[in-house]
Design an enzyme around this catalytic site. Structure first.
Site, PDB file in Angstrom:
ATOM      1  N   GLU A  50       0.812  -1.220   0.000  1.00  0.00           N
ATOM      2  CA  GLU A  50       0.000   0.000   0.000  1.00  0.00           C
ATOM      3  C   GLU A  50       0.847   1.273   0.000  1.00  0.00           C
ATOM      4  O   GLU A  50       0.417   2.307  -0.515  1.00  0.00           O
ATOM      5  CB  GLU A  50      -0.944   0.011   1.216  1.00  0.00           C
ATOM      6  CG  GLU A  50      -2.046  -1.023   1.171  1.00  0.00           C
ATOM      7  CD  GLU A  50      -1.647  -2.357   1.795  1.00  0.00           C
ATOM      8  OE1 GLU A  50      -2.517  -3.224   1.961  1.00  0.00           O
ATOM      9  OE2 GLU A  50      -0.431  -2.524   2.122  1.00  0.00           O
ATOM     10  N   PHE A 112      -9.939  -7.408  16.246  1.00  0.00           N
ATOM     11  CA  PHE A 112      -8.839  -7.815  15.364  1.00  0.00           C
ATOM     12  C   PHE A 112      -8.573  -6.740  14.301  1.00  0.00           C
ATOM     13  O   PHE A 112      -9.487  -6.319  13.607  1.00  0.00           O
ATOM     14  CB  PHE A 112      -9.207  -9.149  14.701  1.00  0.00           C
ATOM     15  CG  PHE A 112      -8.212  -9.635  13.682  1.00  0.00           C
ATOM     16  CD1 PHE A 112      -6.918  -9.979  14.053  1.00  0.00           C
ATOM     17  CD2 PHE A 112      -8.576  -9.768  12.344  1.00  0.00           C
ATOM     18  CE1 PHE A 112      -6.013 -10.441  13.113  1.00  0.00           C
ATOM     19  CE2 PHE A 112      -7.680 -10.231  11.397  1.00  0.00           C
ATOM     20  CZ  PHE A 112      -6.391 -10.568  11.788  1.00  0.00           C
ATOM     21  N   GLN A 113      -7.354  -6.281  14.225  1.00  0.00           N
ATOM     22  CA  GLN A 113      -6.882  -5.286  13.252  1.00  0.00           C
ATOM     23  C   GLN A 113      -7.483  -3.888  13.474  1.00  0.00           C
ATOM     24  O   GLN A 113      -7.438  -3.043  12.590  1.00  0.00           O
ATOM     25  CB  GLN A 113      -7.152  -5.740  11.805  1.00  0.00           C
ATOM     26  CG  GLN A 113      -6.334  -6.960  11.403  1.00  0.00           C
ATOM     27  CD  GLN A 113      -6.437  -7.272   9.922  1.00  0.00           C
ATOM     28  OE1 GLN A 113      -7.489  -7.096   9.307  1.00  0.00           O
ATOM     29  NE2 GLN A 113      -5.347  -7.747   9.338  1.00  0.00           N
ATOM     30  N   VAL A 386      15.378   9.086  -3.077  1.00  0.00           N
ATOM     31  CA  VAL A 386      16.031  10.089  -2.251  1.00  0.00           C
ATOM     32  C   VAL A 386      17.509   9.734  -2.102  1.00  0.00           C
ATOM     33  O   VAL A 386      17.910   8.581  -2.279  1.00  0.00           O
ATOM     34  CB  VAL A 386      15.339  10.165  -0.870  1.00  0.00           C
ATOM     35  CG1 VAL A 386      15.721   8.990   0.013  1.00  0.00           C
ATOM     36  CG2 VAL A 386      15.663  11.477  -0.164  1.00  0.00           C
ATOM     37  N   PHE A 471      24.425   8.206   0.378  1.00  0.00           N
ATOM     38  CA  PHE A 471      24.289   9.555   0.905  1.00  0.00           C
ATOM     39  C   PHE A 471      24.436   9.568   2.421  1.00  0.00           C
ATOM     40  O   PHE A 471      25.020  10.485   2.994  1.00  0.00           O
ATOM     41  CB  PHE A 471      22.930  10.137   0.495  1.00  0.00           C
ATOM     42  CG  PHE A 471      22.900  11.633   0.440  1.00  0.00           C
ATOM     43  CD1 PHE A 471      23.351  12.310  -0.680  1.00  0.00           C
ATOM     44  CD2 PHE A 471      22.426  12.381   1.508  1.00  0.00           C
ATOM     45  CE1 PHE A 471      23.330  13.700  -0.739  1.00  0.00           C
ATOM     46  CE2 PHE A 471      22.403  13.763   1.465  1.00  0.00           C
ATOM     47  CZ  PHE A 471      22.852  14.425   0.339  1.00  0.00           C
TER      48      PHE A 471
END
Length: 578
Positions: A50, A112-113, A386, A471
């Site tokens: 996600e 739950f969750q 990045v 970096f």
């Protein structure tokens, strides 16, 4: 068949012009995905994470200026969205996130969750609300759309899976015109425009510092620069709007910028900031005699980074349009000519770093970046991770033609490039999309690389494989420390690509670079270029402070005392003996 709450939600999204939703399916999203299946006019783009879905939606929104959507199932599913949503919100990309929720009857029981997205996402959104009944759905969806599009940024709708399946309440559908609102041009007060003109007319050497707020105003900025005989310095997010067809462009400033950009800002009498919230205070002029004018649509940005003599709240385009008739044309071109000469010299030096010699290993990363720049199409879209990949994109991906540049430039998140490339390619299937990925960032969200074959996306992924979080290692060295925890033991990324059905090209010699890039860009499907590059490439900022020099010296001493002589020698070979 009854019209469900999910159907009503999807109808609003379709009227808002949404073309696709990026996400990972889950049971709490079943009503939504079933509605999409039945309608067939909004694509569900299956992602492997996600977080990638949010980055992909953000890239689509940034490039198109239109609303993009991502979704996550209840609890852990939508929690993965949060890093990408922070990036979208800080970049002001219009994104609507659907955070599915556990069954509404179980809320508050520690089920739950169970999480509370309406609280968790508050900081990275303009609007974040829970739909607790069918009578809320349509109005909540409309408000969310208008917040995301009108304000620029994220809106979150939290929707329990059981509520999504209920029968929708009758409501009059909105019109597309009522949802597809556009940001208005904000005109500053006439008094402020006259004050600007007075400061600029009586000021001597003027430099423009321009940012993302100059989108759509590139031609006006050039006209302003001509009138003032001013060099134009760009913040990173302004590069894609200011570099093209700009004879006054003298490069970027900041940690990854050019010396020419830095000195054009420091050595001026008036600095005019246009649509930028450039954050690094140490790169602003600090002389008492330098006058600073800042123009921004957001009043809260005025004077946030440096002291200003005049703050003007207004859109760049509207402000410059009002300002131009009040300006006298400057005749003295010495400041501009000096800055342009410095830029040409800096550009030559940077381009020379992008050349390699056959058989002389290692490959220098600038050579790979410059090869892609020279061979890519004039409407290519570049994304970058990045860290060092952002440096190579900033310095070598020129924004000619219709090119665009996407990265996590405000939030600074690792692993954004590949996911943003997916969003870019879905939005523009006929354009070249090139991801400048670091080996650290690429492996962090590597699951969505597998998805390129499933989605049929011809993205070209170049992995700058230096077996290091480069970096970070450099930052540690600047601080006088030995680098710790930055080493990466990488696989053969080209072989890995072949294993998942993507063409892989491994490049280890400078003589292989140009041909590998040509082959990658000529291949119809996705390609991964595993560029094995030096991990000792120094990225020198335009301003070297005493503490930086001391830090590098201290690092060299510590490395020698700890038996790491080879690191000091490699650093010298890479950056001094070229």
């Amino acid at each position: 068949m009854k019209k469900t709450v999910a159907d009503q939600f999807v109808e609003v999204l379709a009227l808002a012009g949404v073309k696709r939703i990026y996400g990972v399916v889950g049971d709490s999203l079943n009503a939504l995905t079933e509605s999409l299946r039945r309608r067939g006019d909004i694509e569900w783009v299956p992602m492997r994470n996600e977080e990638s879905a949010a980055f992909a939606a953000g890239a689509e929104a940034h490039l198109t200026g239109q609303l993009a959507v991502c979704a996550g199932s209840c609890g852990p599913g939508n929690l993965h969205l949060i890093n990408g949503l922070y990036d979208c919100h800080r970049s002001r990309a219009p994104v609507l996130a659907i955070a599915a929720q556990i069954p509404s009857v179980e809320l508050g029981t520690g089920y739950f969750q169970e999480t509370h997205p309406e609280v968790l996402f508050k900081e990275c959104s303009h609007y974040c609300e829970l739909v607790s009944g069918p009578n809320q759905m349509q109005r909540t969806a409309e408000i969310a759309v208008r917040n995301a599009v009108g304000k620029g940024g994220v809106a979150v709708v939290v929707l329990p899976g059981d509520i999504a399946m209920l029968k929708a309440e009758d409501a009059r559908a909105p019109t597309p015109e009522s949802l597809r609102v556009s940001a208005s041009q904000l005109m500053p007060a006439q008094e402020q425009v006259e004050q600007m003109a007075a400061l600029l007319n009586r000021g001597g050497r003027v430099t423009l510092l321009c940012g993302a707020g100059c989108e759509g105003a590139g031609a006006q900025v050039v006209e302003l620069a001509k009138r003032l005989q001013a060099p134009v310095v760009s913040a990173l997010r302004g590069k894609e709007f200011l570099e093209k067809d700009n004879p006054h462009f003298v490069g970027l400033t900041g940690l990854i910028g050019y010396a020419s950009g830095y000195w054009a800002m420091i050595d001026c009498d008036v600095l005019l900031m246009l649509g930028t919230d450039f954050p690094y205070r140490q790169f602003y002029p600090d002389g008492a005699d330098t006058r600073i004018i800042q123009v921004d649509v957001r009043a809260e940005n005025i004077g946030k980074r440096t002291r200003v003599d005049l703050g003007v709240v207004g859109s760049v385009s509207a402000t410059v349009q009002a300002l131009l008739p009040r300006l006298e044309t400057k005749r003295d071109t010495k400041h501009l000519e000096r800055a342009l000469a410095h830029y040409r010299k800096t550009r030559e030096e940077l381009d020379s770093l992008g050349q390699g010699t056959v058989g002389k290993k290692p490959i220098h990363p600038p050579q790979v970046a410059r090869a892609f720049d020279l061979q890519a199409s004039d409407d290519a879209i570049f994304t970058c991770d990045v860290g060092l990949p952002t440096v190579w994109a900033a310095r070598y991906a020129t924004m000619k033609g219709g090119r665009r540049l996407v990265g996590s430039f405000n939030h600074g998140s690792m692993a954004s490039a590949l996911a943003q490339a997916i969003g870019a390619q879905k939005a523009f299937p006929d354009r070249q999309v090139i991801s400048f990925s670091g080996d650290g960032g690429f492996t962090m969200l590597m699951g969505d690389f597998i998805g390129l074959v499933q989605l049929g996306l011809p993205i070209k992924v170049v992995v700058f494989n230096n077996s290091s979080l480069g970096f970070v290692a450099m930052e540690q060295q600047v601080g006088g420390m030995l680098d710790v925890g930055t080493a990466l033991k990488n696989p053969d990324f080209a072989a890995l690509a072949e294993a998942v059905g993507v063409k892989g090209l491994r490049v280890e010699d400078p003589g292989q670079v140009d041909e590998a890039v040509r082959q990658a860009l000529a291949t119809p499907g996705p390609v991964l270029v595993d560029a094995v590059v030096s991990k000792a490439e120094l990225v020198m900022p335009p301003r070297i402070t005493a503490s930086m020099a001391a830090g590098f010296t201290l690092f060299g001493i510590k490395a020698l005392l700890n038996g790491r002589t080879n690191e000091v020698l490699e650093l010298a070979r890479t950056n001094l003996w070229r």
